[in-house]
Write a protein that holds these residues in place. Structure first.
Motif, PDB file in Angstrom:
ATOM      1  N   GLY A   1       0.809  -1.214   0.000  1.00 33.40           N
ATOM      2  CA  GLY A   1       0.000   0.000   0.000  1.00 33.40           C
ATOM      3  C   GLY A   1       0.840   1.262   0.000  1.00 33.40           C
ATOM      4  N   GLY A   2       2.170   1.118   0.238  1.00 35.47           N
ATOM      5  CA  GLY A   2       3.057   2.271   0.252  1.00 35.47           C
ATOM      6  C   GLY A   2       3.412   2.742  -1.146  1.00 35.47           C
ATOM      7  N   ARG A   3       3.953   3.946  -1.228  1.00 38.75           N
ATOM      8  CA  ARG A   3       4.258   4.550  -2.533  1.00 38.75           C
ATOM      9  C   ARG A   3       5.705   5.052  -2.594  1.00 38.75           C
ATOM     10  NH1 ARG A   3      -0.868   7.771  -5.126  1.00 38.75           N
ATOM     11  NH2 ARG A   3      -2.250   5.951  -5.228  1.00 38.75           N
ATOM     12  N   ILE A   4       6.277   4.972  -3.784  1.00 37.55           N
ATOM     13  CA  ILE A   4       7.617   5.485  -4.051  1.00 37.55           C
ATOM     14  C   ILE A   4       7.551   6.453  -5.225  1.00 37.55           C
ATOM     15  CG2 ILE A   4       8.149   3.437  -5.474  1.00 37.55           C
ATOM     16  CD1 ILE A   4      11.116   3.836  -4.685  1.00 37.55           C
ATOM     17  N   VAL A   5       8.239   7.587  -5.091  1.00 39.73           N
ATOM     18  CA  VAL A   5       8.342   8.593  -6.150  1.00 39.73           C
ATOM     19  C   VAL A   5       9.821   8.858  -6.401  1.00 39.73           C
ATOM     20  CG1 VAL A   5       7.823  10.953  -6.866  1.00 39.73           C
ATOM     21  CG2 VAL A   5       6.140   9.656  -5.532  1.00 39.73           C
ATOM     22  N   VAL A   6      10.222   8.834  -7.671  1.00 35.80           N
ATOM     23  CA  VAL A   6      11.615   9.090  -8.037  1.00 35.80           C
ATOM     24  C   VAL A   6      11.669  10.177  -9.096  1.00 35.80           C
ATOM     25  CG1 VAL A   6      13.773   8.114  -8.893  1.00 35.80           C
ATOM     26  CG2 VAL A   6      12.201   6.665  -7.579  1.00 35.80           C
ATOM     27  N   GLU A   7      12.488  11.196  -8.842  1.00 33.46           N
ATOM     28  CA  GLU A   7      12.768  12.228  -9.838  1.00 33.46           C
ATOM     29  C   GLU A   7      14.190  12.013 -10.344  1.00 33.46           C
ATOM     30  OE1 GLU A   7      10.281  16.178  -8.863  1.00 33.46           O
ATOM     31  OE2 GLU A   7      11.894  15.793  -7.438  1.00 33.46           O
ATOM     32  N   ALA A   8      14.336  11.774 -11.643  1.00 35.76           N
ATOM     33  CA  ALA A   8      15.644  11.589 -12.274  1.00 35.76           C
ATOM     34  C   ALA A   8      15.878  12.713 -13.272  1.00 35.76           C
ATOM     35  CB  ALA A   8      15.716  10.234 -12.968  1.00 35.76           C
ATOM     36  N   TYR A   9      17.154  13.067 -13.474  1.00 39.25           N
ATOM     37  CA  TYR A   9      17.500  14.169 -14.366  1.00 39.25           C
ATOM     38  C   TYR A   9      18.481  13.729 -15.451  1.00 39.25           C
ATOM     39  CZ  TYR A   9      15.403  16.787 -10.569  1.00 39.25           C
ATOM     40  OH  TYR A   9      14.527  17.237  -9.612  1.00 39.25           O
ATOM     41  N   HIS A  10      18.722  12.435 -15.521  1.00 34.58           N
ATOM     42  CA  HIS A  10      19.692  11.881 -16.470  1.00 34.58           C
ATOM     43  C   HIS A  10      19.063  10.632 -17.065  1.00 34.58           C
ATOM     44  CE1 HIS A  10      23.261   9.655 -17.807  1.00 34.58           C
ATOM     45  NE2 HIS A  10      23.898  10.816 -17.831  1.00 34.58           N
ATOM     46  N   SER A  11      19.239  10.430 -18.370  1.00 36.54           N
ATOM     47  CA  SER A  11      18.571   9.317 -19.053  1.00 36.54           C
ATOM     48  C   SER A  11      18.977   7.962 -18.481  1.00 36.54           C
ATOM     49  CB  SER A  11      18.880   9.362 -20.554  1.00 36.54           C
ATOM     50  OG  SER A  11      20.278   9.272 -20.783  1.00 36.54           O
ATOM     51  N   LEU A  12      20.238   7.808 -18.062  1.00 36.01           N
ATOM     52  CA  LEU A  12      20.670   6.524 -17.513  1.00 36.01           C
ATOM     53  C   LEU A  12      19.982   6.226 -16.185  1.00 36.01           C
ATOM     54  CD1 LEU A  12      24.493   6.724 -18.293  1.00 36.01           C
ATOM     55  CD2 LEU A  12      22.761   5.409 -19.518  1.00 36.01           C
ATOM     56  N   GLU A  13      19.853   7.245 -15.332  1.00 32.72           N
ATOM     57  CA  GLU A  13      19.132   7.063 -14.070  1.00 32.72           C
ATOM     58  C   GLU A  13      17.667   6.714 -14.330  1.00 32.72           C
ATOM     59  OE1 GLU A  13      21.399  10.230 -11.101  1.00 32.72           O
ATOM     60  OE2 GLU A  13      19.679  10.881 -12.299  1.00 32.72           O
TER      61      GLU A  13
ATOM     62  N   ARG B   1      13.161   0.379 -15.465  1.00 29.68           N
ATOM     63  CA  ARG B   1      13.316  -1.072 -15.498  1.00 29.68           C
ATOM     64  C   ARG B   1      12.998  -1.707 -14.149  1.00 29.68           C
ATOM     65  NH1 ARG B   1      19.008  -1.075 -18.910  1.00 29.68           N
ATOM     66  NH2 ARG B   1      18.086  -0.848 -20.994  1.00 29.68           N
ATOM     67  N   ALA B   2      13.449  -1.071 -13.071  1.00 26.34           N
ATOM     68  CA  ALA B   2      13.191  -1.621 -11.739  1.00 26.34           C
ATOM     69  C   ALA B   2      11.699  -1.665 -11.445  1.00 26.34           C
ATOM     70  CB  ALA B   2      13.923  -0.791 -10.684  1.00 26.34           C
ATOM     71  N   PHE B   3      10.993  -0.584 -11.804  1.00 26.68           N
ATOM     72  CA  PHE B   3       9.542  -0.561 -11.596  1.00 26.68           C
ATOM     73  C   PHE B   3       8.840  -1.589 -12.492  1.00 26.68           C
ATOM     74  CE2 PHE B   3       8.841   4.056  -9.885  1.00 26.68           C
ATOM     75  CZ  PHE B   3       9.704   3.779  -8.837  1.00 26.68           C
TER      76      PHE B   3
ATOM     77  N   SER C   1      14.786  19.169 -17.047  1.00 25.70           N
ATOM     78  CA  SER C   1      15.224  17.812 -17.405  1.00 25.70           C
ATOM     79  C   SER C   1      14.637  16.725 -16.513  1.00 25.70           C
ATOM     80  CB  SER C   1      16.751  17.726 -17.372  1.00 25.70           C
ATOM     81  OG  SER C   1      17.240  18.070 -16.093  1.00 25.70           O
ATOM     82  N   VAL C   2      13.724  17.083 -15.627  1.00 20.96           N
ATOM     83  CA  VAL C   2      13.206  16.089 -14.685  1.00 20.96           C
ATOM     84  C   VAL C   2      12.345  15.039 -15.376  1.00 20.96           C
ATOM     85  CG1 VAL C   2      11.051  17.281 -14.034  1.00 20.96           C
ATOM     86  CG2 VAL C   2      12.225  15.809 -12.374  1.00 20.96           C
ATOM     87  N   ARG C   3      12.458  13.805 -14.883  1.00 21.61           N
ATOM     88  CA  ARG C   3      11.598  12.691 -15.289  1.00 21.61           C
ATOM     89  C   ARG C   3      11.084  12.047 -14.013  1.00 21.61           C
ATOM     90  NH1 ARG C   3      12.633  15.213 -19.026  1.00 21.61           N
ATOM     91  NH2 ARG C   3      13.324  14.649 -21.120  1.00 21.61           N
ATOM     92  N   LEU C   4       9.787  12.162 -13.758  1.00 22.15           N
ATOM     93  CA  LEU C   4       9.210  11.650 -12.515  1.00 22.15           C
ATOM     94  C   LEU C   4       8.467  10.343 -12.778  1.00 22.15           C
ATOM     95  CD1 LEU C   4       7.316  13.563  -9.741  1.00 22.15           C
ATOM     96  CD2 LEU C   4       6.244  11.572 -10.798  1.00 22.15           C
ATOM     97  N   ARG C   5       8.756   9.337 -11.959  1.00 25.05           N
ATOM     98  CA  ARG C   5       8.041   8.058 -11.998  1.00 25.05           C
ATOM     99  C   ARG C   5       7.588   7.721 -10.587  1.00 25.05           C
ATOM    100  NH1 ARG C   5       8.924   5.449 -16.978  1.00 25.05           N
ATOM    101  NH2 ARG C   5      10.649   6.390 -18.153  1.00 25.05           N
ATOM    102  N   ALA C   6       6.438   7.065 -10.498  1.00 26.82           N
ATOM    103  CA  ALA C   6       5.885   6.705  -9.192  1.00 26.82           C
ATOM    104  C   ALA C   6       5.204   5.346  -9.281  1.00 26.82           C
ATOM    105  CB  ALA C   6       4.883   7.764  -8.725  1.00 26.82           C
ATOM    106  N   ALA C   7       5.219   4.638  -8.148  1.00 25.71           N
ATOM    107  CA  ALA C   7       4.603   3.305  -8.098  1.00 25.71           C
ATOM    108  C   ALA C   7       4.088   3.043  -6.690  1.00 25.71           C
ATOM    109  CB  ALA C   7       5.617   2.226  -8.503  1.00 25.71           C
ATOM    110  N   GLU C   8       3.158   2.102  -6.603  1.00 24.68           N
ATOM    111  CA  GLU C   8       2.572   1.680  -5.332  1.00 24.68           C
ATOM    112  C   GLU C   8       2.780   0.201  -5.148  1.00 24.68           C
ATOM    113  OE1 GLU C   8      -1.954   0.996  -3.856  1.00 24.68           O
ATOM    114  OE2 GLU C   8      -1.474   3.055  -4.461  1.00 24.68           O
ATOM    115  N   ARG C   9       3.213  -0.205  -3.946  1.00 24.66           N
ATOM    116  CA  ARG C   9       3.375  -1.641  -3.687  1.00 24.66           C
ATOM    117  C   ARG C   9       2.012  -2.268  -3.459  1.00 24.66           C
ATOM    118  NH1 ARG C   9       6.629  -5.505  -2.991  1.00 24.66           N
ATOM    119  NH2 ARG C   9       8.595  -4.365  -2.953  1.00 24.66           N
ATOM    120  N   ILE C  10       1.736  -3.329  -4.215  1.00 20.01           N
ATOM    121  CA  ILE C  10       0.446  -4.001  -4.083  1.00 20.01           C
ATOM    122  C   ILE C  10       0.612  -5.453  -3.646  1.00 20.01           C
ATOM    123  CG2 ILE C  10      -0.762  -2.542  -5.734  1.00 20.01           C
ATOM    124  CD1 ILE C  10      -0.326  -4.718  -7.851  1.00 20.01           C
TER     125      ILE C  10
END
Length: 317
Positions: free
Chosen positions: A238-250, A256-258, A304-313
């Motif tokens: 039920g928890g959530r993770i948000v990641v802001e990356a500024y580089h294409s490799l990150e 991929r991890a998500f 340059s930000v790229r934001l991704r978010a996910a929820e553990r289910i």
């Protein structure tokens, strides 16, 4: 720079993404890269019952965020650590899981704005670039000691620099004359090494090399590679993770991890999901979210930000 006026990137969107797990409840959130505390301040203000663990490898950042967040009292705890040590940080506090995790990757505004740290190519400074200046090798040591093949690899992989070989030849010739110590000399070398046509269309000729050196000095991609699975394991169902990356490799590593945890591991063709083989994450963003034009106008770092978010289910297996 006034720390209280520092603009955190996509702060409103991040508050929105964490609202279902942090609003009106006793939630625990780890800000894995607290920096100047802009995101942390917004989250603590939005969620009055939130407990926040502020992590950063940079002692200066921790000191300054501690001042900025002082008004939130004992709802904030601080940890001097690299973010791949989140499980240890939690264990020290008697925690195994948390409700929310935030990563704002890359170099911080504070680090760029402090000339003595050596991150910015616009001002002459010692070639340091360590996010934690108490440990590790400096950018000068990389330039002065790495074999040519390793320098080429760093520039190509981390800076996506087309002229890695030309730059490396010039660096090796220069360091034989005298070791590198300050940024001005490196910037001049890069101006001479990068062809004029590329300088006219490819941005500042030092940008990619400085980025590559910073990533190498701080082991940023290796740290992120270790940190993502550790962080996801520490996320409660039920928890959530948000990641802001500024580089294409990150961003690619986060994607991929998500994606890996968002797919079923039940063999194709079976009519039902096997117990323990279902997806562990639900993606909350369609691809990577970008900052809008208004935010970029007021906060150029957001461009340059790229934001991704996910929820553990589902439970980790």
């Amino acid at each position: 720079m006034n720390d209280s006026t520092h603009l955190p990137v996509l702060a409103r969107r991040i508050v929105e993404l964490f609202t279902p797990v942090c609003a009106d409840r006793d939630a625990v959130l780890v800000d894995a890269t607290v920096g100047l505390g802009g995101h942390a301040d917004a989250l603590l203000t939005a969620f009055p019952r939130l407990r926040l663990i502020a992590v950063d490898r940079d002692p200066d950042a921790l000191a300054r965020s501690r001042e900025r967040l002082a008004g939130h009292g004992d709802r904030v705890e601080f940890a001097h650590a690299v973010y791949d040590r989140i499980p240890e940080v939690l264990a020290e506090r008697g925690l195994s899981t948390v409700d929310a995790l935030l990563f704002d990757l890359g170099v911080s505004s504070m680090q760029l704005d402090r000339p003595e740290r050596g991150f910015a190519y616009a001002r002459d400074a010692p070639l340091d670039m360590r996010m934690d200046p108490t440990t590790g090798i400096t950018a000068a040591e990389v330039l002065n000691t790495y074999p040519p093949a390793e320098l080429i690899r760093v520039l190509r992989e981390y800076g996506e620099e087309r002229f890695a070989q030309r730059i490396t030849r010039a660096v090796v010739a220069e360091r034989e004359r005298a070791p590198f110590e300050r940024s001005e000399r490196l910037v001049k070398l890069l101006y001479d090494a990068v062809p004029a046509a590329s300088r006219r269309t490819g941005g500042h000729p030092a940008k990619r090399t400085f980025q590559a050196l910073r990533i190498e000095v701080n082991g940023e991609l290796e740290v992120l590679r270790r940190a993502l699975p550790a962080a996801l394991d520490a996320l409660a169902v039920g928890g959530r993770i948000v990641v802001e990356a500024y580089h294409s490799l990150e961003d690619r590593m986060v994607k991929r991890a998500f994606a890996e945890l968002a797919k079923s591991r039940t063999p194709e063709g079976l009519p039902v999901e096997l117990p323990g083989h279902g997806p562990q994450l639900r993606l909350l963003t369609r691809g990577a979210e970008l900052a809008g034009a208004d935010e970029i106008e007021h906060n150029p770092r957001a461009s340059s930000v790229r934001l991704r978010a996910a929820e553990r289910i589902g439970e980790a297996t």
